[in-house]
Design a protein around this motif. Structure first.
Motif, PDB file in Angstrom:
ATOM      1  N   SER A  46      -6.736   8.405 -51.665  1.00  0.00           N
ATOM      2  CA  SER A  46      -7.322   9.249 -50.635  1.00  0.00           C
ATOM      3  C   SER A  46      -8.548   9.997 -51.154  1.00  0.00           C
ATOM      4  CB  SER A  46      -6.302  10.303 -50.171  1.00  0.00           C
ATOM      5  OG  SER A  46      -5.192   9.722 -49.544  1.00  0.00           O
ATOM      6  N   VAL A  47      -9.437  10.340 -50.236  1.00  0.00           N
ATOM      7  CA  VAL A  47     -10.439  11.378 -50.516  1.00  0.00           C
ATOM      8  C   VAL A  47      -9.686  12.701 -50.584  1.00  0.00           C
ATOM      9  CG1 VAL A  47     -12.427  12.627 -49.619  1.00  0.00           C
ATOM     10  CG2 VAL A  47     -12.310  10.127 -49.399  1.00  0.00           C
ATOM     11  N   ARG A  48      -9.851  13.406 -51.724  1.00  0.00           N
ATOM     12  CA  ARG A  48      -9.025  14.591 -51.944  1.00  0.00           C
ATOM     13  C   ARG A  48      -9.805  15.846 -52.281  1.00  0.00           C
ATOM     14  NH1 ARG A  48      -6.136  11.229 -56.406  1.00  0.00           N
ATOM     15  NH2 ARG A  48      -7.922   9.908 -55.953  1.00  0.00           N
ATOM     16  N   ASP A  49     -11.091  15.733 -52.521  1.00  0.00           N
ATOM     17  CA  ASP A  49     -11.834  16.927 -52.937  1.00  0.00           C
ATOM     18  C   ASP A  49     -12.263  17.777 -51.754  1.00  0.00           C
ATOM     19  OD1 ASP A  49     -13.754  14.943 -52.126  1.00  0.00           O
ATOM     20  OD2 ASP A  49     -15.325  16.092 -53.158  1.00  0.00           O
ATOM     21  N   ARG A  50     -12.317  17.167 -50.567  1.00  0.00           N
ATOM     22  CA  ARG A  50     -12.737  17.911 -49.374  1.00  0.00           C
ATOM     23  C   ARG A  50     -12.304  17.128 -48.139  1.00  0.00           C
ATOM     24  NH1 ARG A  50     -19.127  17.276 -50.320  1.00  0.00           N
ATOM     25  NH2 ARG A  50     -18.370  17.365 -52.473  1.00  0.00           N
ATOM     26  N   HIS A  51     -12.416  17.769 -47.000  1.00  0.00           N
ATOM     27  CA  HIS A  51     -12.100  17.098 -45.737  1.00  0.00           C
ATOM     28  C   HIS A  51     -13.222  16.137 -45.380  1.00  0.00           C
ATOM     29  CE1 HIS A  51      -8.504  19.405 -44.834  1.00  0.00           C
ATOM     30  NE2 HIS A  51      -9.144  20.479 -45.276  1.00  0.00           N
ATOM     31  N   ILE A  52     -12.846  14.979 -44.871  1.00  0.00           N
ATOM     32  CA  ILE A  52     -13.840  13.986 -44.480  1.00  0.00           C
ATOM     33  C   ILE A  52     -14.568  14.440 -43.227  1.00  0.00           C
ATOM     34  CG2 ILE A  52     -12.567  12.083 -45.538  1.00  0.00           C
ATOM     35  CD1 ILE A  52     -11.649  11.325 -42.698  1.00  0.00           C
ATOM     36  N   ASP A  53     -15.659  13.755 -42.919  1.00  0.00           N
ATOM     37  CA  ASP A  53     -16.456  14.098 -41.750  1.00  0.00           C
ATOM     38  C   ASP A  53     -16.697  12.843 -40.914  1.00  0.00           C
ATOM     39  OD1 ASP A  53     -18.223  12.708 -43.381  1.00  0.00           O
ATOM     40  OD2 ASP A  53     -19.397  14.476 -43.917  1.00  0.00           O
TER      41      ASP A  53
ATOM     42  N   ASN B 243      -6.942  14.108 -44.173  1.00  0.00           N
ATOM     43  CA  ASN B 243      -7.916  13.023 -44.088  1.00  0.00           C
ATOM     44  C   ASN B 243      -7.275  11.735 -43.592  1.00  0.00           C
ATOM     45  OD1 ASN B 243      -9.959  14.690 -44.974  1.00  0.00           O
ATOM     46  ND2 ASN B 243      -9.811  14.041 -47.118  1.00  0.00           N
ATOM     47  N   LEU B 244      -6.050  11.474 -44.027  1.00  0.00           N
ATOM     48  CA  LEU B 244      -5.335  10.291 -43.545  1.00  0.00           C
ATOM     49  C   LEU B 244      -5.133  10.362 -42.035  1.00  0.00           C
ATOM     50  CD1 LEU B 244      -3.590   7.748 -43.716  1.00  0.00           C
ATOM     51  CD2 LEU B 244      -1.678   9.213 -44.397  1.00  0.00           C
ATOM     52  N   LYS B 245      -4.721  11.505 -41.545  1.00  0.00           N
ATOM     53  CA  LYS B 245      -4.493  11.674 -40.104  1.00  0.00           C
ATOM     54  C   LYS B 245      -5.777  11.408 -39.318  1.00  0.00           C
ATOM     55  CE  LYS B 245      -2.706  13.337 -36.208  1.00  0.00           C
ATOM     56  NZ  LYS B 245      -1.928  12.449 -35.303  1.00  0.00           N
ATOM     57  N   MET B 246      -6.899  11.942 -39.796  1.00  0.00           N
ATOM     58  CA  MET B 246      -8.165  11.744 -39.097  1.00  0.00           C
ATOM     59  C   MET B 246      -8.559  10.268 -39.063  1.00  0.00           C
ATOM     60  SD  MET B 246     -10.488  14.975 -40.398  1.00  0.00           S
ATOM     61  CE  MET B 246     -11.903  14.414 -39.432  1.00  0.00           C
ATOM     62  N   LEU B 247      -8.393   9.591 -40.181  1.00  0.00           N
ATOM     63  CA  LEU B 247      -8.771   8.181 -40.241  1.00  0.00           C
ATOM     64  C   LEU B 247      -7.848   7.310 -39.390  1.00  0.00           C
ATOM     65  CD1 LEU B 247      -9.607   8.001 -44.038  1.00  0.00           C
ATOM     66  CD2 LEU B 247     -11.221   7.598 -42.177  1.00  0.00           C
ATOM     67  N   ALA B 248      -6.555   7.609 -39.423  1.00  0.00           N
ATOM     68  CA  ALA B 248      -5.612   6.834 -38.611  1.00  0.00           C
ATOM     69  C   ALA B 248      -5.899   7.025 -37.134  1.00  0.00           C
ATOM     70  CB  ALA B 248      -4.182   7.248 -38.945  1.00  0.00           C
ATOM     71  N   ASP B 249      -6.174   8.255 -36.729  1.00  0.00           N
ATOM     72  CA  ASP B 249      -6.479   8.512 -35.319  1.00  0.00           C
ATOM     73  C   ASP B 249      -7.783   7.854 -34.889  1.00  0.00           C
ATOM     74  OD1 ASP B 249      -4.150   9.938 -35.105  1.00  0.00           O
ATOM     75  OD2 ASP B 249      -5.097  11.919 -35.125  1.00  0.00           O
ATOM     76  N   ALA B 250      -8.692   7.650 -35.865  1.00  0.00           N
ATOM     77  CA  ALA B 250      -9.952   6.969 -35.568  1.00  0.00           C
ATOM     78  C   ALA B 250      -9.804   5.445 -35.639  1.00  0.00           C
ATOM     79  CB  ALA B 250     -11.032   7.431 -36.541  1.00  0.00           C
ATOM     80  N   ARG B 251      -8.578   4.981 -35.891  1.00  0.00           N
ATOM     81  CA  ARG B 251      -8.248   3.559 -35.967  1.00  0.00           C
ATOM     82  C   ARG B 251      -8.973   2.833 -37.096  1.00  0.00           C
ATOM     83  NH1 ARG B 251      -7.467   1.605 -29.618  1.00  0.00           N
ATOM     84  NH2 ARG B 251      -5.959   3.235 -29.075  1.00  0.00           N
ATOM     85  N   ILE B 252      -9.178   3.547 -38.180  1.00  0.00           N
ATOM     86  CA  ILE B 252      -9.665   2.910 -39.402  1.00  0.00           C
ATOM     87  C   ILE B 252      -8.484   2.181 -40.035  1.00  0.00           C
ATOM     88  CG2 ILE B 252     -10.651   3.318 -41.684  1.00  0.00           C
ATOM     89  CD1 ILE B 252     -12.540   3.848 -39.271  1.00  0.00           C
ATOM     90  N   PRO B 253      -8.646   0.958 -40.523  1.00  0.00           N
ATOM     91  CA  PRO B 253      -7.509   0.233 -41.111  1.00  0.00           C
ATOM     92  C   PRO B 253      -6.900   0.985 -42.300  1.00  0.00           C
ATOM     93  CG  PRO B 253      -9.371  -1.236 -40.737  1.00  0.00           C
ATOM     94  CD  PRO B 253      -9.875   0.150 -40.503  1.00  0.00           C
ATOM     95  N   ILE B 254      -5.621   1.271 -42.193  1.00  0.00           N
ATOM     96  CA  ILE B 254      -4.873   1.945 -43.248  1.00  0.00           C
ATOM     97  C   ILE B 254      -3.912   0.928 -43.859  1.00  0.00           C
ATOM     98  CG2 ILE B 254      -3.343   3.852 -43.852  1.00  0.00           C
ATOM     99  CD1 ILE B 254      -6.044   4.776 -42.745  1.00  0.00           C
ATOM    100  N   ALA B 255      -3.973   0.769 -45.166  1.00  0.00           N
ATOM    101  CA  ALA B 255      -3.063  -0.144 -45.867  1.00  0.00           C
ATOM    102  C   ALA B 255      -2.134   0.692 -46.737  1.00  0.00           C
ATOM    103  CB  ALA B 255      -3.835  -1.135 -46.719  1.00  0.00           C
ATOM    104  N   MET B 256      -0.845   0.606 -46.460  1.00  0.00           N
ATOM    105  CA  MET B 256       0.110   1.381 -47.243  1.00  0.00           C
ATOM    106  C   MET B 256       0.014   1.010 -48.713  1.00  0.00           C
ATOM    107  SD  MET B 256       3.290   1.381 -48.937  1.00  0.00           S
ATOM    108  CE  MET B 256       4.360   0.083 -48.321  1.00  0.00           C
ATOM    109  N   GLY B 257      -0.096   2.013 -49.559  1.00  0.00           N
ATOM    110  CA  GLY B 257      -0.110   1.821 -51.001  1.00  0.00           C
ATOM    111  C   GLY B 257       0.470   3.050 -51.666  1.00  0.00           C
ATOM    112  N   THR B 258       0.925   2.892 -52.889  1.00  0.00           N
ATOM    113  CA  THR B 258       1.636   3.975 -53.556  1.00  0.00           C
ATOM    114  C   THR B 258       1.166   4.245 -54.976  1.00  0.00           C
ATOM    115  OG1 THR B 258       3.294   2.433 -54.392  1.00  0.00           O
ATOM    116  CG2 THR B 258       3.736   3.467 -52.258  1.00  0.00           C
ATOM    117  N   ASP B 259       0.516   3.270 -55.615  1.00  0.00           N
ATOM    118  CA  ASP B 259       0.205   3.345 -57.036  1.00  0.00           C
ATOM    119  C   ASP B 259       1.480   3.395 -57.876  1.00  0.00           C
ATOM    120  OD1 ASP B 259      -1.663   3.221 -59.043  1.00  0.00           O
ATOM    121  OD2 ASP B 259      -2.106   5.367 -59.069  1.00  0.00           O
ATOM    122  N   SER B 260       2.578   2.873 -57.337  1.00  0.00           N
ATOM    123  CA  SER B 260       3.833   2.863 -58.090  1.00  0.00           C
ATOM    124  C   SER B 260       3.728   1.877 -59.253  1.00  0.00           C
ATOM    125  CB  SER B 260       5.008   2.506 -57.185  1.00  0.00           C
ATOM    126  OG  SER B 260       4.831   1.225 -56.604  1.00  0.00           O
ATOM    127  N   GLY B 261       4.552   2.097 -60.258  1.00  0.00           N
ATOM    128  CA  GLY B 261       4.551   1.255 -61.450  1.00  0.00           C
ATOM    129  C   GLY B 261       4.428   2.045 -62.726  1.00  0.00           C
TER     130      GLY B 261
END
Length: 426
Positions: free
Chosen positions: A239-246, A325-343
């Protein structure tokens, strides 16, 4: 992140276990009969539906009375249960970690991890970096109808060249190895490292475009996410984490066609062991947890170190920004691919994928958005034509649950069976 009562969950699991017949692990033709099917196409729940598969591929999906089941088929009665596509982790890792130790990058350990992912219903994993010959071999051996562990995509090494010329050479080498992705980082890790210079990562982007290999870029800051899109990245990893997206970033994401991988559980893992996490009492987690690992993570000295860690607390403060930021992008219908960085150590493969879904729900996404991101949309982002939905021609990779995940995504905890290529996961 609400953890269900142990007694309630165990009762549901036991009930489901009684309902499901014992079936052969491998069968040429398999029919799942009479279930509630969520096929992943966005059509909701299809009642009393039968799925028929042959040699690991779905051949028919339709009303139970309309599907002709061959006499030789293995029939599985799933009446009253919910079937959905297998989960796809678009950003995980196969690693040398075993327990909390590194240094175990062996074929046996990688197979153990793929089996663990599979038991949690993660039927495909894109390993975005650190992949050696053992992982490539497992990727190359998976296209057969007897498969009963998670499918794998690989990126090879995470590139960190020191010049544009070295960048081009590295891309050529990784592309020649047959990697599914090119992966690198634009991040200084909260000032603790040196950020890759623009001339170098631009050279990576140009070389990758010439080799026709999609690029995944690890980012933290909004400015670097823009840079990743400018060089042609197909995957914004984290995610973008340093600030809110625009709105300009939303527009840029839409114009680029790139996919966004939130990896909320990555942020969680950086600080959550400062005390005992709620999920340490979740039976769904404990069924695969190593008690020695839990004991180590509960060590008071280790917890204090995390409480005192400036980096851990910075990432903790960044998580609400990532969620917004995730909520904003999902509501804008930007493709979201579930990922976790697990391992990596203490990012628990299999369980963290479910935890990611539940954190997405806590971020305000609907169950339909979340399940889409972990199935159909993840497949689309990764270029997987044979996964992500339950339709004829697709892999027979599916999950069986007692609860409806479209009503509440936390119902992924009610997972009772997993099938990959039509084979029941041991």
């Amino acid at each position: 992140m609400n953890v269900p009562s142990s007694l309630s969950l165990l009762r549901r699991l036991l009930l489901a276990g009684c309902l499901l017949p014992v079936t052969a692990s491998h069968a040429d033709t398999v029919a799942w009969v009479g279930g509630h099917v969520i096929d992943g196409t966005g059509n909701g729940v299809r009642e009393n539906t039968t799925i028929l598969a042959k040699d690991g591929r779905i051949t028919s999906v339709g009303p139970a009375g309309d599907v002709n089941i061959p006499a030789e088929a293995s029939r599985i009665d799933v009446s009253g249960l919910y079937l959905m596509p297998g989960l796809i982790n678009a950003h995980g890792h196969l690693s040398g970690v075993r327990g909390l130790e590194s240094g175990h990058y062996t074929r046996d350990n990688l197979e153990r991890q793929l089996a663990l992912y599979a038991r949690y219903g993660v039927t495909t994993v894109a390993s975005l970096g650190g992949d050696g010959p053992e992982a490539f071999a497992l990727r190359d051996e998976q296209d057969h109808p007897d498969l009963d562990r998670a499918r794998l995509m690989v990126a090879g090494p995470v590139l960190n060249p020191d010049s544009p010329e070295a960048a081009r050479e590295a891309v050529t080498e990784v592309a020649a190895s047959g990697a599914d992705f090119i992966k690198f980082r634009i991040d200084d890790f909260l000032g603790r490292g040196r950020k890759m210079e623009p001339a170098i990562y631009q050279a990576i982007g140009e070389a990758a475009a010439g080799q026709d290999v999609p690029v995944a870029v690890h980012i933290y800051e909004l400015e670097d996410a823009f840079a990743a899109l400018d060089l042609g990245a197909r995957h914004i990893a984290h995610s973008v984490r340093d600030r809110h997206i625009d709105q300009p970033f939303i527009d840029r994401m839409r114009d680029s066609g790139a996919c966004y991988m939130p990896t909320l559980t990555r942020e969680l893992s950086t600080y959550v062991y400062e005390s005992a996490p709620d999920f340490f009492s979740d039976p769904f987690f404990l069924r695969e947890a190593d008690p020695s690992v839990l004991s180590a993570l509960l060590d008071p000295e280790r917890q204090q170190q995390m409480q005192d860690s400036e980096a851990a607390q910075t990432y903790k403060a960044a998580l609400p920004v990532a969620r917004s930021n995730l909520k904003m992008l999902a509501d804008a219908r930007i493709p979201i691919a579930m990922g976790t960085d697990s391992g990596p150590a203490a990012r628990f493969q299999g369980y963290f994928e479910h935890l990611e879904l539940w954190m997405m729900a806590d971020s305000g996404l609907t169950a339909a958005q979340i399940l889409g991101s972990a199935t159909r949309d993840a497949a689309g982002c990764l270029g997987l034509e044979n996964a992500g939905t339950l339709e004829p021609g697709k892999h027979a990779d599916l999950l069986v649950l007692t609860g409806n995940p479209l009503e509440n995504v936390a119902n992924t905890r009610t997972l009772v069976d997993v099938y990959i290529a039509g084979n029941r996961v041991p």
